[in-house]
Scaffold this motif. Structure first.
Motif, short mmCIF file in Angstrom:
data_model
loop_
_atom_site.label_atom_id
_atom_site.label_comp_id
_atom_site.label_asym_id
_atom_site.label_seq_id
_atom_site.Cartn_x
_atom_site.Cartn_y
_atom_site.Cartn_z
N ASP A 43 0.88 -1.17 0.00
CA ASP A 43 0.00 0.00 0.00
C ASP A 43 0.92 1.22 0.00
N ASN A 45 0.58 4.04 1.47
CA ASN A 45 0.63 4.81 2.71
C ASN A 45 1.63 4.16 3.65
N LEU A 63 -7.99 -2.50 -1.03
CA LEU A 63 -7.39 -1.18 -0.82
C LEU A 63 -6.01 -1.23 -1.44
N ASP A 94 -6.61 5.93 -1.02
CA ASP A 94 -6.56 7.26 -0.39
C ASP A 94 -6.23 8.33 -1.44
N PHE A 138 -10.90 7.37 0.20
CA PHE A 138 -11.03 7.56 1.65
C PHE A 138 -10.85 9.04 1.96
N ARG A 152 -2.37 15.35 11.58
CA ARG A 152 -3.44 15.20 10.58
C ARG A 152 -4.24 16.48 10.37
N LYS A 191 -14.41 10.55 6.91
CA LYS A 191 -13.61 9.98 7.99
C LYS A 191 -13.13 11.10 8.88
N TYR A 196 -11.72 11.77 16.31
CA TYR A 196 -10.30 11.42 16.22
C TYR A 196 -9.40 12.62 16.53
N MET A 235 -15.86 6.09 7.41
CA MET A 235 -14.82 5.26 8.05
C MET A 235 -14.88 5.52 9.55
N PHE A 238 -9.99 5.65 14.74
CA PHE A 238 -9.12 4.86 15.60
C PHE A 238 -9.37 5.11 17.09
N ASP A 270 -11.11 1.76 10.14
CA ASP A 270 -9.81 2.23 9.68
C ASP A 270 -8.87 1.01 9.70
N TRP A 271 -7.68 1.24 9.20
CA TRP A 271 -6.68 0.17 9.03
C TRP A 271 -6.44 -0.57 10.36
N MET A 302 -11.21 -3.22 7.62
CA MET A 302 -10.07 -2.89 6.76
C MET A 302 -8.82 -3.63 7.23
N TRP A 409 -0.05 14.17 1.62
CA TRP A 409 -0.53 12.82 1.28
C TRP A 409 -0.53 12.67 -0.23
N GLU A 476 -0.54 11.41 8.77
CA GLU A 476 -0.79 10.41 9.80
C GLU A 476 0.50 10.08 10.55
C1 NOJ Z 1 -5.18 4.89 8.02
C2 NOJ Z 1 -5.74 6.28 7.99
O1 NOJ Z 1 -6.11 6.70 9.29
C3 NOJ Z 1 -6.94 6.44 7.09
O2 NOJ Z 1 -7.27 7.79 7.00
C4 NOJ Z 1 -6.65 5.85 5.73
O3 NOJ Z 1 -7.74 6.07 4.87
C5 NOJ Z 1 -6.37 4.37 5.91
N1 NOJ Z 1 -5.19 4.20 6.75
C6 NOJ Z 1 -6.14 3.67 4.59
O4 NOJ Z 1 -4.94 4.03 4.05
#
Ligand code: NOJ
Length: 710
Positions: A43, A45, A63, A94, A138, A152, A191, A196, A235, A238, A270-271, A302, A409, A476
């Motif tokens: 991925d 990210n 994803l 994302d 996302f 963030r 999200k 958060y 979404m 966390f 979320d992840w 996820m 991002w 993040e």
């Molecule tokens: C974690 C992030 O908090 C969330 O915003 C993102 O969409 C997911 N990972 C997927 O990459």
């Protein structure tokens, strides 16, 4: 009936009928698969740790960016043509501030105060990402932060809940278009639901202590606005919301989202959000994690695999099949609404014919210049005159940094395609000699290149110093206790200022940074954020005056980290905060460095004659451009409710609008107030309460008090 005649395959039937028909044909294992999202390969990210699952074509969602539409279609073909029921996969990714064409980070876009810019940028991102296999992004992030240490902040629309909701709704319209079943659109995902941003001390993934009142007043409204705009998915976040983690929070996911707001789409975690219930001290038992999240209303998981426990839970009677069916129904409903059954494959086009098109790049530039905020302009240092400036020194690491413009991002945005200030500046100042010297980099302690920068400044009429946070410092898992610019950049600015030439300071960042030490060293300051492909040209549009800056801060800039949390719509203290015994700080001015809504222009505006008619609840104010240039003014309307049974913030934004005015032009502006929308407050259960009495409306420094009876 032959399979191809099953009613769910018939596009002429209503979606609910198709969902019911498909659901009744599914095995439990097929249902479980629909509730799972996996990543194939890596991925992009870096914070999504771990990757790579074996691919099951019955899976609900993936994803990943597969590298090409051809690859994505090949996987999709397995799902559609080689599984029993042929349920298409929904491909998420994302796409935060653009796909290949980079737009300003969302926080910067919010400073444009122009929802059309947000909508148009998201429409481009949808078209470009769809062309390369994405069905679902996302984004937008609607968290309302009060703490710039939290990395963030870059991803949201600032600290005001009303503004976040308006920009969020604009993003939904941009991504999903008028008809989200059509090719070229992507489903939006709001999200992180919810709270958060209330993270303690700016830590990411932290516990959040949120009162019912704050939940309803601050954190939920942006989501409600974007749900009303038709967002297809959300979404879950966390964070642990005062003891009940968001992913397992029945109150937010079901009682508020479904029962009150009537949201019909689905919620993805979320992840690893489901299995992180263990870290949060909720349960270490994967089956219990699954039961808690699913029965709270979190439909899709996820990355992790706790939902594989569904069959065991059903067998043991700890989970009802109706709960599973309802979650699957929501996922299928969106797949039908998204048109995936009719258009499972995306057309295989050369991305170059869709992405980075001239109109998109022009839009990025327009968004960039509208997002940048002029913080200081002593003696009209700006705009610069390209006809008379013989030489300019361009100093600092931002001047050549494509990554900083690509933004926090970037996903698959290729920084190599982004022009730098060093490349662009000469075309705006063709008669000036430009002396470039980096001076220093972002983070190192080295001062060895200071001398070249000082020499460049000495031989120039004016110096542009372009410094900043550098790429990857927000986003993040990017929390900092010190939000001053890193490395030797302040020291470099000191040395350059000492040369004695006029200094124009450009600062790039993804969060509010500390300005107190920078401010006295520059004659003009433009906060340029991280603004994508159009960053350099958009900045030059402002430097030359081709564009009159109109950006206004959507987030407060503190004087010191010690002031955090700091935000404009705070509640009054028990004593006058300006008084000696008013509870102020003894070591620092209480006010922010730059308040919410702050931003200068090359012209000036005057507000006068604010009047309110209590009979029909209309307010009017006269706005005049008193300067010599045409300009775009953002008009912020604030309401104060100084006596209420549930005490209210000092002021809160109830509306904003933008007005274009020629020099000397004057306009009478009208705001129609609505009792429930504008004057009522939100109580701790989420109910709007109108309490008759005294109110104060303020706009552009004008204030008017009025009384509204029962
Ligand atoms: C974690 C992030 O908090 C969330 O915003 C993102 O969409 C997911 N990972 C997927 O990459």
């Amino acid at each position: 009936m032959p399979e191809y005649e099953f009613p769910y395959r018939n596009p002429a039937l209503p979606i609910e009928q198709r969902v019911d028909d498909l659901l009744k044909r599914m095995t439990l294992e097929e249902k479980v698969d629909q509730l799972m999202q996996i990543t194939i390969g890596a991925d992009t990210n870096p914070n999504n740790l771990g990757s790579g699952h074996s691919f099951r074509p019955t899976i609900g969602s993936v994803l990943s960016y597969c590298g090409s539409t051809r690859n994505r279609n090949a996987f999709q073909r397995l799902a559609v043509e080689e599984t029993r029921l042929g349920i298409p996969i929904i491909w998420g990714f994302d796409v935060i501030h653009g796909w290949r064409t980079a737009f300003p980070i969302p926080l910067a876009q919010a400073c444009s105060w122009n929802p059309d810019i947000v909508e148009a940028g998201c429409r481009v991102a949808a078209r470009e990402s769809y062309a390369e296999g994405v069905d679902w992004t996302f984004s937008p992030m609607l968290d309302v932060p009060h703490d710039p240490r939290w990395g963030r902040v870059m991803e949201g629309y600032g600290e005001d809940p009303l503004a976040a909701g308006i920009f969020g709704a604009a993003a939904v319209r941009g991504y999903q278009g008028e008809d989200p079943s059509q090719p070229g659109t992507v489903a939006a995902c709001l999200k992180h639901f919810v709270g958060y941003a209330a993270s303690e001390a700016g830590h990411d993934y932290a516990y959040t202590d949120i009162s019912s009142r704050t939940l309803h007043e601050t954190y939920l409204p942006p989501f409600q606005a974007a749900v009303e705009a038709g967002a297809m998915t959300l979404m879950s976040s966390f964070n642990d919301i005062t003891g009940t983690p968001a992913v397992a929070n029945h109150y937010t996911l079901t009682e508020v989202l479904r029962d009150r707001w009537h949201f019909r789409g689905f919620v993805v975690s979320d992840w690893d959000g489901v299995v992180q219930l263990a870290h949060q001290g909720y349960t270490t038992n994967p089956a219990e994690m699954c039961r808690a999240a699913l029965s709270a209303g979190n439909d899709m998981e996820m990355n992790s695999s706790a939902y594989r426990n569904i069959p065991t839970l059903i067998e043991s009677g700890r989970l009802k099949i109706e709960v599973v069916d309802e979650a699957v129904r929501r996922v299928l409903r969106i797949k039908f609404a998204k048109g995936l059954f009719e258009h499972p494959y995306h057309e295989e086009v050369d991305p170059g014919t869709v992405s980075l098109q001239p109109e998109a790049l022009e839009l990025s530039r327009a968004a960039a210049r509208a997002s940048m905020v002029l913080l200081k302009n002593e003696k009209n240092t700006l705009p610069l005159n390209p006809d008379t400036l013989r030489s300019i020194a361009l100093i600092g690491p931002v001047a050549t940094d494509r990554e900083a413009s690509a933004g926090a991002w970037p996903a698959i945005i290729d920084p190599k395609t982004i022009p730098t200030l060093q490349e662009v500046l000469p075309s705006f100042f063709p008669k000036s000699e430009i002396h470039y010297a980096p001076g220093c980099d972002y983070t190192s302690d080295s001062t060895e290149h200071f001398a070249e920068a000082i020499a460049a400044a000495e031989k120039s009429d004016l110096v542009i110093v372009a410094i900043g946070e550098g790429a990857g410092r927000t986003g993040e898992n990017r929390s900092y206790t010190n939000i001053a610019l890193p490395g030797k950049q302040l020291e470099l600015l000191r040395k350059i200022a000492a040369v004695g030439r006029p200094v124009v300071l450009l600062v790039s960042s993804g969060r509010p940074i500390l300005y107190p030490e920078l401010e006295p060293l520059a004659n003009a300051i433009l906060h340029i954020w991280e603004c994508g492909h159009g960053a350099a040209a958009g900045c030059c549009d402002i430097l030359t005056g081709a564009y009159n800056p109109s950006g206004r801060l959507a987030i407060t800039f503190p004087r010191s980290v010690g002031q955090i949390p700091i935000y404009y719509n705070h509640h009054p203290r028990a004593r006058d905060e300006k008084a000696e015994w008013g509870g102020r700080y003894f070591d620092l001015d209480d006010s922010p460095m730059y308040p919410f809504g702050y931003g200068l222009s090359y012209t000036s505006y005057e507000y006068s004659d604010l009047e309110i008619s209590v009979e029909d609840l209309t307010a009017q104010v006269t706005l005049r451009n008193t300067g010599k240039r045409a300009g775009r003014e953002t008009v912020f309307w604030y309401l104060s409710d100084p006596e209420a049974k549930l005490t209210q913030p000092l002021r809160r934004l109830i509306a904003f609008e933008q007005v274009d005015l020629a020099p000397g032009e004057e306009r009478r502006l009208t705001l129609q107030l609505d009792r429930m929308h504008d004057l009522a407050y939100i109580d701790p259960t989420g109910k709007k309460v109108f309490e008759p009495g005294r109110f104060i409306l303020s706009v552009g420094g004008e204030k008017a008090e009025f009384v509204v009876a029962e």
